[in-house]
Design a protein around this motif. Structure first.
Motif, mmCIF file in Angstrom:
data_model
loop_
_atom_site.group_PDB
_atom_site.id
_atom_site.type_symbol
_atom_site.label_atom_id
_atom_site.label_comp_id
_atom_site.label_asym_id
_atom_site.label_seq_id
_atom_site.Cartn_x
_atom_site.Cartn_y
_atom_site.Cartn_z
ATOM 1 N N GLY A 39 75.413 44.224 83.863
ATOM 2 C CA GLY A 39 74.670 45.362 83.337
ATOM 3 C C GLY A 39 73.171 45.119 83.383
ATOM 4 O O GLY A 39 72.704 44.009 83.616
ATOM 5 N N GLY A 40 72.415 46.170 83.177
ATOM 6 C CA GLY A 40 70.955 46.074 83.116
ATOM 7 C C GLY A 40 70.349 45.453 84.362
ATOM 8 O O GLY A 40 70.719 45.772 85.484
ATOM 9 N N SER A 41 69.411 44.532 84.148
ATOM 10 C CA SER A 41 68.708 43.913 85.280
ATOM 11 C C SER A 41 69.619 43.016 86.118
ATOM 12 O O SER A 41 69.269 42.662 87.240
ATOM 13 C CB SER A 41 67.504 43.110 84.777
ATOM 14 N N SER A 42 70.793 42.663 85.604
ATOM 15 C CA SER A 42 71.729 41.840 86.371
ATOM 16 C C SER A 42 72.224 42.552 87.621
ATOM 17 O O SER A 42 72.725 41.908 88.540
ATOM 18 C CB SER A 42 72.937 41.448 85.515
ATOM 19 N N LEU A 43 72.092 43.876 87.658
ATOM 20 C CA LEU A 43 72.498 44.621 88.851
ATOM 21 C C LEU A 43 71.735 44.140 90.074
ATOM 22 O O LEU A 43 72.210 44.233 91.193
ATOM 23 C CB LEU A 43 72.248 46.120 88.658
ATOM 24 N N TRP A 44 70.504 43.645 89.853
ATOM 25 C CA TRP A 44 69.649 43.262 90.977
ATOM 26 C C TRP A 44 69.808 41.821 91.415
ATOM 27 O O TRP A 44 69.339 41.442 92.472
ATOM 28 C CB TRP A 44 68.179 43.512 90.635
ATOM 29 N N GLU A 45 70.465 41.002 90.615
ATOM 30 C CA GLU A 45 70.555 39.580 90.960
ATOM 31 C C GLU A 45 71.278 39.361 92.278
ATOM 32 O O GLU A 45 70.872 38.546 93.079
ATOM 33 C CB GLU A 45 71.204 38.802 89.821
ATOM 34 N N ASN A 46 72.361 40.076 92.495
ATOM 35 C CA ASN A 46 73.069 40.019 93.776
ATOM 36 C C ASN A 46 73.919 41.272 93.908
ATOM 37 O O ASN A 46 75.040 41.335 93.402
ATOM 38 C CB ASN A 46 73.934 38.777 93.887
ATOM 39 N N THR A 47 73.392 42.258 94.597
ATOM 40 C CA THR A 47 74.072 43.542 94.727
ATOM 41 C C THR A 47 75.450 43.376 95.356
ATOM 42 O O THR A 47 76.400 44.051 94.968
ATOM 43 C CB THR A 47 73.210 44.530 95.528
ATOM 44 N N TRP A 48 75.582 42.472 96.316
ATOM 45 C CA TRP A 48 76.893 42.251 96.944
ATOM 46 C C TRP A 48 77.921 41.826 95.908
ATOM 47 O O TRP A 48 79.054 42.285 95.933
ATOM 48 C CB TRP A 48 76.791 41.197 98.038
ATOM 49 N N ASP A 49 77.557 40.921 94.997
ATOM 50 C CA ASP A 49 78.483 40.489 93.946
ATOM 51 C C ASP A 49 78.866 41.662 93.047
ATOM 52 O O ASP A 49 80.020 41.781 92.639
ATOM 53 C CB ASP A 49 77.867 39.379 93.087
ATOM 54 N N VAL A 50 77.889 42.497 92.720
ATOM 55 C CA VAL A 50 78.162 43.670 91.888
ATOM 56 C C VAL A 50 79.177 44.565 92.599
ATOM 57 O O VAL A 50 80.169 44.986 91.996
ATOM 58 C CB VAL A 50 76.870 44.456 91.578
ATOM 59 N N TYR A 51 78.937 44.842 93.876
ATOM 60 C CA TYR A 51 79.876 45.680 94.625
ATOM 61 C C TYR A 51 81.264 45.053 94.646
ATOM 62 O O TYR A 51 82.269 45.734 94.470
ATOM 63 C CB TYR A 51 79.379 45.906 96.055
ATOM 64 N N GLU A 52 81.330 43.747 94.869
ATOM 65 C CA GLU A 52 82.620 43.066 94.911
ATOM 66 C C GLU A 52 83.370 43.212 93.594
ATOM 67 O O GLU A 52 84.551 43.546 93.569
ATOM 68 C CB GLU A 52 82.407 41.586 95.232
#
Length: 160
Positions: A39-52
């Motif tokens: 959530g929050g700024s963590s979305l930007w840390e690694n977008t590929w991981d978020v998508y996964e």
């Protein structure tokens, strides 16, 4: 939250249904990401991981695949568009390599790539709001192939 809004656009175009009817698709995706610790700024840390993480919550078998940078990222983006694939693209809204943003590539011209930009229109510096729909901002924009670091960080699509 352009990453998840763009992902929602792609899933919708591909006919992939959301699970919940009580919220917008991108909010559903954000809730899943947030529960997975993105959530929050963590979305930007690694977008590929978020998508996964988000895609694993759906039983449709789709995964996020990156586009090769061999032979130039822009030429590979154009090939994907030619094949009818809606592409998720990283761009840089300040053109300095440090300001990430995500759009969906849907077409191209000789000079630019046509994107559906959930933020607005980078060319005019406007941001999207509901009243801008009539003006065309925040809908389909043509971004010059040589600007905005199009796909330089990553570009990809959903695949089974």
């Amino acid at each position: 939250m352009c990453q998840l809004t763009s992902l929602a656009m792609v899933k919708n175009v591909m006919g992939i249904k959301r699970k919940r009817s009580d919220c917008q698709f991108e909010d559903e995706l954000y809730n899943i990401a947030n529960l997975a610790g993105y959530g929050g700024s963590s979305l930007w840390e690694n977008t590929w991981d978020v998508y996964e993480k988000v895609l694993k919550n759906y039983e449709d078998g789709y995964v996020f695949k990156g586009i090769s940078k061999n032979n130039g990222i822009v030429s590979n983006i154009l090939k994907g568009i030619d094949n009818g694939i809606p592409l998720l693209l990283s761009i840089d809204y300040k053109e300095d390599g440090n300001h990430g943003h995500v759009t969906v590539a849907v077409g191209y011209t000789e000079k630019g790539i046509i994107v559906n930009d959930p933020y607005g229109n980078l060319n005019s510096g406007t941001t999207y709001s509901a009243h801008d729909i009539d003006k065309g901002d925040g809908a389909f924009e043509e971004y010059d192939k040589t600007r905005w670091f199009i796909g330089e960080k990553w570009a990809g699509y959903l695949n089974k």
